[in-house]
Scaffold this motif. Structure first.
Motif, short mmCIF file in Angstrom:
data_model
loop_
_atom_site.label_atom_id
_atom_site.label_comp_id
_atom_site.label_asym_id
_atom_site.label_seq_id
_atom_site.Cartn_x
_atom_site.Cartn_y
_atom_site.Cartn_z
N UNK A 171 0.81 -1.26 0.04
CA UNK A 171 -0.05 -0.09 -0.03
C UNK A 171 0.80 1.46 0.10
N UNK A 172 0.36 2.20 -0.46
CA UNK A 172 1.11 3.57 -0.61
C UNK A 172 0.34 4.51 -0.02
N UNK A 173 0.62 5.58 0.75
CA UNK A 173 0.01 6.72 1.61
C UNK A 173 0.66 7.99 1.31
N UNK A 174 0.26 8.82 0.56
CA UNK A 174 0.97 10.22 0.41
C UNK A 174 0.91 10.80 1.64
N UNK A 175 1.78 11.85 1.62
CA UNK A 175 1.75 12.83 2.77
C UNK A 175 0.41 13.42 3.12
N UNK A 176 -0.30 13.60 2.00
CA UNK A 176 -1.79 14.28 2.32
C UNK A 176 -2.66 13.05 2.99
N UNK A 177 -2.48 11.92 2.28
CA UNK A 177 -3.41 11.04 2.75
C UNK A 177 -3.12 10.72 4.42
N UNK A 178 -1.80 10.66 4.54
CA UNK A 178 -1.38 10.32 6.10
C UNK A 178 -1.98 11.40 7.26
N UNK A 179 -1.80 12.45 6.66
CA UNK A 179 -2.46 13.61 7.12
C UNK A 179 -3.95 13.43 7.54
N UNK A 180 -4.64 13.16 6.48
CA UNK A 180 -5.94 13.19 6.47
C UNK A 180 -6.48 11.84 7.40
N UNK A 181 -5.78 10.98 7.35
CA UNK A 181 -5.96 9.62 8.29
C UNK A 181 -5.78 10.12 9.61
N UNK A 182 -4.56 10.63 9.89
CA UNK A 182 -4.34 10.90 11.42
C UNK A 182 -5.69 12.06 11.80
N UNK A 183 -6.12 13.01 11.00
CA UNK A 183 -6.87 13.95 11.36
C UNK A 183 -8.31 13.20 11.55
N UNK A 184 -8.77 12.14 10.75
CA UNK A 184 -9.83 11.58 10.83
C UNK A 184 -10.09 11.03 12.27
N UNK A 185 -8.95 10.39 12.71
CA UNK A 185 -8.74 9.57 14.28
C UNK A 185 -8.82 10.58 15.16
N UNK A 186 -8.24 11.79 15.20
CA UNK A 186 -8.19 12.75 16.14
C UNK A 186 -9.86 13.52 16.28
N UNK A 187 -10.19 13.79 15.12
CA UNK A 187 -11.63 14.37 15.11
C UNK A 187 -12.76 13.30 15.58
N UNK A 188 -12.44 12.06 15.18
CA UNK A 188 -13.40 11.25 15.81
C UNK A 188 -13.20 11.09 17.22
N UNK A 189 -12.11 11.12 18.02
CA UNK A 189 -11.88 11.18 19.37
C UNK A 189 -12.39 12.48 20.08
N UNK A 190 -12.20 13.44 19.21
CA UNK A 190 -12.68 14.98 19.68
C UNK A 190 -14.32 15.11 19.66
N UNK A 191 -14.87 14.19 18.73
CA UNK A 191 -16.53 14.33 18.42
C UNK A 191 -16.58 15.43 17.42
N UNK A 192 -15.66 15.81 16.66
CA UNK A 192 -15.79 16.78 15.77
C UNK A 192 -16.21 16.21 14.40
N UNK A 193 -17.80 16.18 14.28
CA UNK A 193 -18.06 15.46 12.86
C UNK A 193 -17.93 16.64 11.96
#
Length: 555
Positions: free
Chosen positions: A308-330
């Motif tokens: 699999x390959x994850x661009x820098x942008x995709x890595x950032x978006x994946x990390x953001x989704x996890x953080x937003x989920x934990x923060x309750x930020x829909x």
């Protein structure tokens, strides 16, 4: 002529298997078969997804290597295929007949352009493993190294090419004549799976994948990737260092021989997180047969046919989704989906918001270490499937990898949470995203991009004017799209205006600085030092630009 006969024969074989397994109604309805369905027999239209999955799995298993591999690849796309079907496709096994040693010998000698006796000190004729695409043997090179040799099945490339062209044709017919196939973008799905399968046919590519991941851990003795012997490797033959270790799922043996299971768990998780979230290039199939434990709790990865390959942008978006989920930020999650280009303009944002609200309420304010990442990703995939969100292929592979890791590592150490491994890497990605150097780099890239737009604008206007004069300019705007179009035009005009102002101001400032340097005098207007004031204004404009990038991810 021969290819056409082979195609026709294989096409009929595929239809017969599908007919036998309960797909006759749909084949007849779309015109792929002239045989009427047998009355009283259960058909796909009368079954639920679980039953369809079982029928599909049985069909693929019977149709052989191409379909087994396609099913295995398809089982990773939880965002595109119902979970009930996925659960059945995951049961597909490489239960295929081994090909003869004589065939393997012929392929090796043809590929390496030499006889087996001149290439190897000894060669074990019994295969170590048999899979849908190839077979693995054990041998010793003339120099004494013990090696594992993967040999591709005879004529498998031609067979797969024939099968894929037939599958593509069936998908095209179904998409033209049925609504569900059109909604699921069946042709795109088949094309994607076909591309993944064809990549696995090139053993040179697999060898390069292994070299690349080995390089990631060149300074880490705890992680090992076997060497590739390139003088004995081609597209159809892969020769690698033979690994003597214990499979990671042999828990009783590992415990009996004194291995530290907790340390092994941490090392495997850290190695995979490093591949995925730091390097963006990772092993795409880390099942127990591809991970061995060596003396000293050293981790060895093998078989890099799927990556699999994850661009820098995709890595950032994946990390953001996890953080937003934990923060309750829909809103943050939806914004991330939109920024990744996964959310169509036709998507029901209100319904998506409700589903994400329900999802995040389950995890709000719960420590990341107590959350199952695989469970979260499966729920996100279900939402993506429901709302027809097109996830990037590599995010789907990432989900498959996380699921496999949690299952394997959970058995080694029941207290382990993969989230505890993801959290530090996720925070590191976000810190790198917003550090001054990264912001300055992205700001400069925006200026360069806007300058390019400005330089191209006169020619583009000239082209449009020419088309208008020739009467060839066609404007087709649907009222439902008008608001979206206006927003996009407004954003483009804002970017152009900002670029023109910043560029003009920069040119003016450079002129004043050069003039002042030549004359040796301070430039003053209304008793104000122009250069100093201009520098402050330019700095404020730059800060505004950086703020815009932080807020929106782009201008």
């Amino acid at each position: 002529m021969f290819r056409r006969i082979r195609y026709t024969k294989r096409f009929q074989e595929i239809l017969n298997v599908l007919f036998k397994n309960g797909f006759s109604h749909i084949l007849f309805r779309v015109g792929l078969s002239g045989r009427r369905p047998v009355s009283g027999k259960q058909e796909v239209g009368d079954m639920n997804f679980q039953d369809i999955g079982k029928k599909l799995k049985n069909s693929m298993q019977e149709l052989g290597p191409t379909f087994i591999k396609l099913g295995q690849i398809a089982s990773s796309r939880r965002d595109m295929i119902p979970m009930e079907i996925i659960s059945e496709l995951e049961k597909l096994q490489d239960d295929v007949e081994a090909f003869s040693f004589d065939d393997a010998k012929d392929i090796i000698e043809e590929e390496l352009d030499n006889s087996l006796d001149n290439l190897f000190l000894d060669f074990n004729e019994e295969p170590l493993a048999t899979a849908s695409i190839g077979q693995v043997y054990r041998a010793h090179l003339l120099s004494g190294e013990e090696v594992a040799i993967k040999v591709q099945r005879p004529e498998i490339e031609d067979k797969i090419e024939t099968d894929l062209s037939i599958v593509r044709y069936i998908a095209q017919v179904l998409e033209e004549r049925t609504k569900w196939a059109k909604n699921y973008h069946l042709c795109n799905m088949v094309d994607e799976f076909s591309e993944s399968l064809q990549d696995e046919l090139n053993y040179n590519a697999e060898g390069r994948n292994a070299d690349r991941i080995r390089h990631q851990f060149k300074n880490n003795p705890d992680i090992y990737v076997p060497d590739i012997y390139w003088d004995f490797t081609t597209e159809k033959v892969l020769t690698m260092e033979y690994v003597k270790g214990i499979k990671i799922n042999a828990i009783d043996q590992l415990a009996a021989e004194g291995y530290d299971l907790e340390l092994v768990t941490d090392r495997v998780a850290d190695a995979m997180m490093k591949q995925m979230l730091e390097h963006g290039f990772f092993h795409g199939d880390p099942h127990p047969g591809n991970i061995y434990i060596m003396p000293g709790n050293q981790i060895t990865f093998i078989d890099f046919g799927m990556v699999g390959r994850l661009s820098q942008e995709l890595r950032h978006n994946f990390a953001s989704l996890i953080i937003y989920l934990n923060q309750g930020n829909t809103k943050g999650m939806i914004k991330t989906f939109t920024g990744m280009g996964m959310l169509s303009e036709e998507a029901d944002h209100a319904a998506l918001t409700r589903d994400l609200d329900r999802l995040q309420s389950q995890y709000y304010d719960i420590p990341l270490s107590e959350i199952s990442l695989a469970e979260v990703m499966m729920k996100v995939f279900r939402i993506a499937y429901k709302h027809e969100i097109e996830l990037p292929t590599d995010i789907a592979i990432l989900g498959k990898v996380v699921l496999e890791l949690e299952e394997v590592l959970g058995k080694l150490n029941p207290d382990f949470s993969i989230m505890s491994g993801v959290e530090p890497f996720g925070k590191k990605i976000l810190r790198e995203r917003y550090n001054p150097a990264s912001l300055a780099k992205r700001g400069f890239e925006e200026i360069v991009e806007n300058a390019r737009i400005l330089s191209d604008l006169p020619q583009q206007l000239k082209d449009v004017t020419s088309m208008i004069k020739r009467g060839k300019l066609r404007v087709d705007i649907h009222v439902s799209d008008l608001e979206v179009l206006l927003k996009r035009l407004d954003r483009i005009s804002n970017r152009l205006s900002f670029s023109i102002i910043l560029l003009s101001f920069s040119i003016l400032m450079v002129g004043l600085i050069v003039g002042a340097a030549i004359s040796g005098q301070t430039t003053m207007i209304w008793r104000l030092p122009v250069i100093e004031v201009g520098s402050v204004i330019a700095t404020l404009m730059f800060i505004l630009m950086i703020y815009t990038i932080i807020r929106n991810g782009r201008m």
